[in-house]
Design a protein around this motif. Structure first.
Motif, short mmCIF file in Angstrom:
data_model
loop_
_atom_site.label_atom_id
_atom_site.label_comp_id
_atom_site.label_asym_id
_atom_site.label_seq_id
_atom_site.Cartn_x
_atom_site.Cartn_y
_atom_site.Cartn_z
N LEU A 145 0.73 -1.12 0.03
CA LEU A 145 -0.09 -0.21 -0.22
C LEU A 145 0.94 1.22 -0.12
CD1 LEU A 145 -2.71 1.27 0.30
CD2 LEU A 145 -2.49 1.21 2.84
N VAL A 146 0.65 2.21 -0.99
CA VAL A 146 1.50 3.43 -1.16
C VAL A 146 0.39 4.60 -0.99
CG1 VAL A 146 2.81 4.92 -2.39
CG2 VAL A 146 2.94 2.37 -2.40
N ALA A 147 0.47 5.43 0.03
CA ALA A 147 -0.37 6.39 0.51
C ALA A 147 0.60 7.65 0.37
CB ALA A 147 -1.19 6.28 1.95
N TYR A 148 0.02 8.68 -0.29
CA TYR A 148 0.82 10.04 -0.17
C TYR A 148 -0.13 11.13 -0.06
CZ TYR A 148 -1.04 9.34 -4.91
OH TYR A 148 -1.74 9.05 -6.13
N LYS A 149 0.30 12.39 -0.03
CA LYS A 149 0.00 13.88 -0.08
C LYS A 149 0.21 14.31 -1.10
CE LYS A 149 0.57 14.03 4.76
NZ LYS A 149 0.51 14.98 5.93
N VAL A 150 -0.53 15.09 -1.68
CA VAL A 150 -0.43 15.81 -2.98
C VAL A 150 -0.31 17.22 -2.52
CG1 VAL A 150 -1.18 16.59 -5.37
CG2 VAL A 150 -1.52 14.19 -4.43
N LYS A 151 0.80 17.89 -3.25
CA LYS A 151 0.88 19.51 -2.81
C LYS A 151 -0.27 20.24 -3.47
CE LYS A 151 5.92 19.70 -3.31
NZ LYS A 151 7.20 19.98 -4.10
N LYS B 223 -8.95 -2.56 1.97
CA LYS B 223 -10.26 -2.65 1.69
C LYS B 223 -10.97 -1.41 1.60
CE LYS B 223 -14.35 -5.32 2.84
NZ LYS B 223 -15.32 -4.45 1.79
N MET B 224 -10.45 -0.44 2.59
CA MET B 224 -10.94 0.94 2.59
C MET B 224 -10.60 1.69 1.22
SD MET B 224 -10.73 2.81 6.34
CE MET B 224 -9.44 2.12 7.05
N THR B 225 -9.46 1.53 0.90
CA THR B 225 -9.02 2.04 -0.57
C THR B 225 -9.88 1.63 -1.63
OG1 THR B 225 -7.28 0.54 -0.99
CG2 THR B 225 -6.77 2.30 0.12
N GLU B 226 -10.22 0.28 -1.88
CA GLU B 226 -11.24 -0.11 -2.82
C GLU B 226 -12.54 0.35 -2.77
OE1 GLU B 226 -10.64 -4.34 -2.10
OE2 GLU B 226 -8.66 -4.23 -2.85
N PRO C 156 7.46 -5.51 -11.21
CA PRO C 156 6.45 -6.25 -11.88
C PRO C 156 5.73 -7.23 -10.85
CG PRO C 156 8.43 -6.48 -12.90
CD PRO C 156 8.77 -5.46 -12.02
N LYS C 157 6.56 -7.81 -10.22
CA LYS C 157 6.00 -8.87 -9.44
C LYS C 157 5.33 -8.73 -8.25
CE LYS C 157 10.07 -11.76 -10.50
NZ LYS C 157 11.24 -12.64 -10.11
N GLU C 158 5.27 -7.39 -7.76
CA GLU C 158 4.25 -6.79 -6.79
C GLU C 158 2.97 -6.51 -7.05
OE1 GLU C 158 5.42 -7.34 -3.55
OE2 GLU C 158 7.44 -7.78 -4.23
N LYS C 159 1.97 -6.43 -6.04
CA LYS C 159 0.68 -5.85 -6.34
C LYS C 159 0.58 -4.46 -5.50
CE LYS C 159 -3.99 -6.72 -5.79
NZ LYS C 159 -4.93 -6.90 -4.67
N PHE C 160 0.33 -3.70 -6.18
CA PHE C 160 0.27 -2.11 -5.60
C PHE C 160 -1.29 -1.76 -5.24
CE2 PHE C 160 4.71 -2.24 -7.07
CZ PHE C 160 5.24 -1.83 -5.95
N THR C 161 -1.53 -1.11 -4.21
CA THR C 161 -2.82 -0.03 -3.95
C THR C 161 -2.26 1.19 -3.75
OG1 THR C 161 -3.75 -2.20 -2.88
CG2 THR C 161 -4.62 -0.07 -2.48
N VAL C 162 -2.59 2.01 -4.51
CA VAL C 162 -2.26 3.53 -4.43
C VAL C 162 -3.29 4.19 -4.01
CG1 VAL C 162 -1.05 5.34 -5.85
CG2 VAL C 162 -0.20 2.95 -6.09
N SER C 163 -3.02 5.24 -3.16
CA SER C 163 -4.09 6.09 -2.86
C SER C 163 -3.42 7.42 -2.32
CB SER C 163 -4.77 5.54 -1.39
OG SER C 163 -5.87 6.26 -0.83
N SER C 164 -4.42 8.48 -2.70
CA SER C 164 -3.89 10.02 -2.32
C SER C 164 -5.14 10.65 -1.34
CB SER C 164 -4.00 10.90 -3.42
OG SER C 164 -5.23 10.84 -4.00
N ASP C 165 -5.63 9.44 -0.74
CA ASP C 165 -6.82 9.91 0.21
C ASP C 165 -6.07 10.12 1.68
OD1 ASP C 165 -8.87 9.10 2.46
OD2 ASP C 165 -10.19 9.52 0.38
#
Length: 146
Positions: A68-74, A140-143, A97-106
């Motif tokens: 899971l990658v969560a970040y804040k946008v300027k 699950k929350m991100t989905e 390529p072998k990893e499964k990522f979930t990306v969120s800016s929330d």
């Protein structure tokens, strides 16, 4: 009376730290829920995502099956959030390529990741199984948000 006041103020400090994560840059360390396997990879992922000029705070959590990658946008770049998310996801999938990522800016997801990190560091009762369970709830929350 003053002892009760001091004790109650002291317990609230941890809650204040996670609440400040929404306002300031916290730069949380990468978290691995299943021990220390892959800690170097998670640190590298955080550095790669942090290299985007539009982002100012990145939190990475590695679970057993996903990252899971969560970040804040300027602030000035918030109009391009979908494009930024697409670029971050594309870069991660190309480099790892072998990893499964979930990306969120929330912000809520970012806050939950910071709270998970705080719990893992402060509570000895919070084991890796509990951390993995909480990690899956956050994913699950991100989905649900999308």
């Amino acid at each position: 009376m003053s002892v009760i006041l001091l004790v109650s103020c002291n317990q609230d400090q941890k809650a204040k730290d996670s609440q400040l994560a929404l306002v300031k840059t916290t730069n949380p360390p990468p978290v691995v829920t299943d021990g220390h396997k892959g800690n170097d990879q998670v640190e590298k992922i955080k550095q790669d995502v942090s290299s985007f000029p539009e982002l100012y705070d990145v939190a990475v959590v590695k679970g057993k099956k996903a990252i899971l990658v969560a970040y804040k946008v300027k602030h000035l770049h918030r109009f391009k959030m979908k494009k930024i998310e697409k670029n971050v996801t594309k870069m991660l999938e190309k480099k790892y390529p072998k990893e499964k990522f979930t990306v969120s800016s929330d912000y809520k997801i970012f806050l939950e990741v910071v709270r998970l990190d705080e719990k893992m560091r402060s509570s000895s009762k919070f084991n890796h199984r509990d951390a993995e369970k909480r990690f899956n709830e956050i994913v699950k929350m991100t989905e649900d948000i999308k």
